[in-house]
Scaffold this motif. Structure first.
Motif, mmCIF file in Angstrom:
data_model
loop_
_atom_site.group_PDB
_atom_site.id
_atom_site.type_symbol
_atom_site.label_atom_id
_atom_site.label_comp_id
_atom_site.label_asym_id
_atom_site.label_seq_id
_atom_site.Cartn_x
_atom_site.Cartn_y
_atom_site.Cartn_z
ATOM 1 N N ARG A 87 25.337 44.934 35.658
ATOM 2 C CA ARG A 87 26.400 45.543 36.458
ATOM 3 C C ARG A 87 26.658 44.780 37.756
ATOM 4 O O ARG A 87 27.801 44.591 38.162
ATOM 5 N N THR A 88 25.583 44.321 38.418
ATOM 6 C CA THR A 88 25.772 43.742 39.752
ATOM 7 C C THR A 88 25.382 42.267 39.840
ATOM 8 O O THR A 88 25.633 41.617 40.849
ATOM 9 N N GLY A 89 24.745 41.753 38.785
ATOM 10 C CA GLY A 89 24.336 40.350 38.831
ATOM 11 C C GLY A 89 23.066 40.124 39.628
ATOM 12 O O GLY A 89 22.652 38.973 39.821
ATOM 13 N N LEU A 90 22.409 41.199 40.092
ATOM 14 C CA LEU A 90 21.171 41.078 40.861
ATOM 15 C C LEU A 90 20.084 40.416 40.013
ATOM 16 O O LEU A 90 19.829 40.829 38.889
ATOM 17 N N ARG A 91 19.451 39.382 40.572
ATOM 18 C CA ARG A 91 18.405 38.675 39.826
ATOM 19 C C ARG A 91 17.030 39.189 40.225
ATOM 20 O O ARG A 91 16.766 39.431 41.397
ATOM 21 N N THR A 92 16.156 39.338 39.250
ATOM 22 C CA THR A 92 14.798 39.777 39.539
ATOM 23 C C THR A 92 13.863 39.283 38.436
ATOM 24 O O THR A 92 14.277 38.541 37.546
ATOM 25 N N ILE A 93 12.604 39.659 38.522
ATOM 26 C CA ILE A 93 11.616 39.275 37.512
ATOM 27 C C ILE A 93 11.098 40.543 36.850
ATOM 28 O O ILE A 93 10.715 41.485 37.544
ATOM 29 N N ALA A 94 11.098 40.566 35.517
ATOM 30 C CA ALA A 94 10.525 41.710 34.805
ATOM 31 C C ALA A 94 9.098 41.353 34.404
ATOM 32 O O ALA A 94 8.870 40.431 33.631
ATOM 33 N N LYS A 95 8.137 42.110 34.961
ATOM 34 C CA LYS A 95 6.737 41.799 34.691
ATOM 35 C C LYS A 95 6.141 42.904 33.832
ATOM 36 O O LYS A 95 6.425 44.077 34.042
ATOM 37 N N GLY A 96 5.327 42.512 32.859
ATOM 38 C CA GLY A 96 4.624 43.512 32.062
ATOM 39 C C GLY A 96 3.512 44.120 32.888
ATOM 40 O O GLY A 96 2.997 43.500 33.819
ATOM 41 N N MET A 109 3.096 36.533 22.931
ATOM 42 C CA MET A 109 2.803 37.428 24.042
ATOM 43 C C MET A 109 4.035 38.302 24.260
ATOM 44 O O MET A 109 5.143 37.804 24.440
ATOM 45 N N LEU A 110 3.835 39.616 24.210
ATOM 46 C CA LEU A 110 4.964 40.534 24.399
ATOM 47 C C LEU A 110 5.337 40.598 25.878
ATOM 48 O O LEU A 110 4.509 40.299 26.746
ATOM 49 N N ILE A 111 6.565 41.030 26.160
ATOM 50 C CA ILE A 111 7.010 41.080 27.558
ATOM 51 C C ILE A 111 6.256 42.140 28.349
ATOM 52 O O ILE A 111 6.295 42.149 29.564
ATOM 53 N N THR A 112 5.541 43.048 27.640
ATOM 54 C CA THR A 112 4.782 44.087 28.349
ATOM 55 C C THR A 112 3.364 43.641 28.702
ATOM 56 O O THR A 112 2.624 44.378 29.342
ATOM 57 N N ASP A 113 2.960 42.435 28.299
ATOM 58 C CA ASP A 113 1.629 41.936 28.643
ATOM 59 C C ASP A 113 1.535 41.713 30.155
ATOM 60 O O ASP A 113 2.482 41.215 30.773
ATOM 61 N N PRO A 114 0.396 42.064 30.743
ATOM 62 C CA PRO A 114 0.270 41.912 32.210
ATOM 63 C C PRO A 114 0.452 40.465 32.696
ATOM 64 O O PRO A 114 0.700 40.241 33.872
ATOM 65 N N GLU A 115 0.324 39.500 31.778
ATOM 66 C CA GLU A 115 0.473 38.096 32.173
ATOM 67 C C GLU A 115 1.927 37.636 32.111
ATOM 68 O O GLU A 115 2.231 36.525 32.522
ATOM 69 N N HIS A 116 2.796 38.458 31.528
ATOM 70 C CA HIS A 116 4.137 37.967 31.221
ATOM 71 C C HIS A 116 5.143 38.282 32.319
ATOM 72 O O HIS A 116 5.222 39.406 32.794
ATOM 73 N N GLU A 117 5.898 37.271 32.714
ATOM 74 C CA GLU A 117 6.975 37.460 33.682
ATOM 75 C C GLU A 117 8.248 36.852 33.130
ATOM 76 O O GLU A 117 8.240 35.738 32.635
ATOM 77 N N LEU A 118 9.327 37.600 33.221
ATOM 78 C CA LEU A 118 10.573 37.187 32.594
ATOM 79 C C LEU A 118 11.702 37.251 33.616
ATOM 80 O O LEU A 118 11.943 38.306 34.202
ATOM 81 N N PRO A 119 12.403 36.131 33.856
ATOM 82 C CA PRO A 119 13.527 36.173 34.804
ATOM 83 C C PRO A 119 14.695 36.961 34.203
ATOM 84 O O PRO A 119 15.130 36.645 33.099
ATOM 85 N N VAL A 120 15.133 37.988 34.906
ATOM 86 C CA VAL A 120 16.200 38.835 34.379
ATOM 87 C C VAL A 120 17.292 39.049 35.427
ATOM 88 O O VAL A 120 17.175 38.614 36.574
ATOM 89 N N GLN A 121 18.315 39.759 35.009
ATOM 90 C CA GLN A 121 19.496 39.964 35.822
ATOM 91 C C GLN A 121 20.081 41.328 35.476
ATOM 92 O O GLN A 121 20.089 41.707 34.307
ATOM 93 N N VAL A 122 20.531 42.061 36.492
ATOM 94 C CA VAL A 122 21.193 43.339 36.222
ATOM 95 C C VAL A 122 22.639 43.050 35.837
ATOM 96 O O VAL A 122 23.337 42.335 36.551
ATOM 97 N N LEU A 168 9.967 45.772 37.659
ATOM 98 C CA LEU A 168 10.888 44.770 38.201
ATOM 99 C C LEU A 168 10.438 44.401 39.610
ATOM 100 O O LEU A 168 10.324 45.265 40.484
ATOM 101 N N LEU A 169 10.183 43.129 39.829
ATOM 102 C CA LEU A 169 9.576 42.678 41.076
ATOM 103 C C LEU A 169 10.610 42.265 42.110
ATOM 104 O O LEU A 169 11.721 41.875 41.780
ATOM 105 N N GLY A 170 10.193 42.348 43.346
ATOM 106 C CA GLY A 170 10.944 41.724 44.435
ATOM 107 C C GLY A 170 12.298 42.329 44.725
ATOM 108 O O GLY A 170 13.204 41.637 45.169
#
Lengths: 275, 162
Positions: A189-198, A174-187, A207-209
């Motif tokens: 530069r600033t360390g901000l945590r978020t979720i990358a959703k397809g 399942m590619l990260i761009t699939d509507p079902e896919h959610e990936l925990p990520v981090q910026v 990027l959620l939330g």
């Protein structure tokens, strides 16, 4: 004998219909809710591999022919180019080795162990199509090569996705761009945590939330996002994408933030599996 | 069901394998949305031609294989195909007597039912949204049915599949 078959009672057909409808519904629910069917799917995928292989074959043969028929001078030119590139990468790697050693030493001093030396294997993307509303690909490595469910798949540029079904000789990713896919990520530069959703589009991540307030300090266009390692499915710090759009949305609690995946998702023929 | 009455089972199997291949052949996105439901068409043909050999049970197994190849929920296509096979077998006498374009309308209905069911199941389990394009494969199947019917009829006669 023949007559008996022809005058099979009408109820038999309806009865079989009901039995098979119930069997289908049971399977659908079981496949959705439970993991029991994983083994079944693994073997069924092994069974249909010849079909996938046959569909893939003419396309691979075409590629092979074009390589065989291509000009000798062009090939020599390409080898030269690759050699130069390899030299450059080796120089960069030397620096990387030094940094890795230093990092390990510092980690030891701090007393926090870092997992190094991930195992990597190359896999080929099979030219077969899955259900067209989703973003999934099939690769030619399966259970026999040690592939496991939820394994991370990357390419030379960034994270591609994760294995969702393992067959004996092939797997579905399942590619990260699939509507079902959610990936925990981090910026980065600033360390901000978020979720990358397809979102199902070929080359977009949402990027959620990310709250509207404090957008300026946390994230801006051009920021690199990497895997944060949360959820423990993906190794930490692999590049995921670049932020391309940040729009505060005062009607919603969160801003609309979009990113462009780094990995070449739809045009790859080789991918890497990471353990 | 003695074996000596049946011939050419390999033709049926090969036709299904071929339809599976057509179903997963990579195509550009616009063409992919219009891809005829090859497997359903083969299934309908054999259900009409040999309702005693190909029926609900065959449809179910074919559907499971199709689900594995398409990476959909196991049973999703199986359910649709079982319904198609039931309709085709139940009305095979009427459908056989129809002129081919009327048959094609029947095929349209069955393929549309299968597509609709698929989308319906997927949205129940939260996998995808309702789209208008679900009807496209039914249209392309309708347009191709007359030729499809003729070609498969020739193949069936040539290899004496009964």
């Amino acid at each position: 004998m023949k007559k008996a078959v022809f005058h099979r009672p009408k109820q038999a057909l309806s009865l079989r219909l009901i039995v098979f409808i119930l069997a289908s519904i049971f399977l659908i629910i079981a496949d959705h809710r439970l993991d029991y069917l994983r083994i079944v799917r693994t073997h069924l995928l092994g069974l249909v591999y010849p079909i996938q292989y046959l569909v893939n074959l003419p396309i691979k043969t075409g590629q092979w022919l074009s390589v065989t028929a291509s000009n000798r001078f062009l090939l020599i030119e390409e080898i030269d180019k690759l050699r130069a590139e390899k030299q450059l990468l080796q120089v960069t790697l030397q620096k990387f080795d030094a940094l890795k050693n230093e990092n390990e030493r510092l980690r030891r001093l701090l007393g926090s162990p870092l997992k190094v030396g991930e195992r990597v294997q190359m896999a080929e993307v099979l030219a077969v199509e899955l259900e067209h509303s989703r973003r999934k690909i099939t690769i030619n490595k399966g259970k026999n090569d040690g592939v496991i469910v939820n394994q991370a798949v990357i390419d030379g540029h960034g994270v591609m996705g994760q294995v969702i079904h393992v067959g004996l000789f092939s797997s579905t990713v399942m590619l990260i761009t699939d509507p079902e896919h959610e990936l925990p990520v981090q910026v980065v530069r600033t360390g901000l945590r978020t979720i990358a959703k397809g979102i199902g589009a070929v080359n977009r991540l949402s990027l959620l939330g990310i709250s509207n307030t404090g957008l300026n300090t946390g994230i801006k266009v051009g920021d690199l996002i990497v895997t944060s390692g949360a959820g423990e499915k993906f190794p930490k710090d692999y590049p995921v994408g670049t932020v391309i759009d940040v729009t505060p949305d005062i009607g919603q609690p969160f801003a609309s933030v979009q990113a462009l995946p780094r990995a070449v998702l739809e045009r790859n023929s080789e991918v890497l599996l990471v353990w | 069901m003695s074996l000596d009455r049946h011939h050419g089972g390999w033709v049926i199997v090969l036709s299904f394998v071929f339809s599976f291949m057509l179903a997963i052949l990579p195509m550009p996105a616009w063409a992919s949305a219009w891809r005829p439901d090859w497997v359903a068409m083969i299934l309908i043909y054999w259900c009409l031609a040999l309702p005693l050999r190909v029926g609900v049970a065959t449809a179910w197994f074919v559907g499971i294989i199709h689900d594995v190849l398409n990476d959909t929920l196991l049973g999703q296509h199986a359910l649709g195909f079982v319904l198609i096979a039931y309709l085709a077998v139940k009305f095979h006498q009427q459908l056989r007597l129809f002129p081919v374009w009327q048959q094609a309308i029947g095929v349209f209905g069955m393929v549309a039912l299968n597509q609709l069911l698929g989308i319906w199941i997927q949205s129940i389990f939260g996998y995808s949204e309702m789209r208008d394009s679900f009807i496209f494969p039914a249209f392309s199947s309708l347009l191709l049915w007359p030729w499809f019917f003729l070609i498969l009829g020739d193949i069936q006669r040539k290899y004496k599949v009964v």
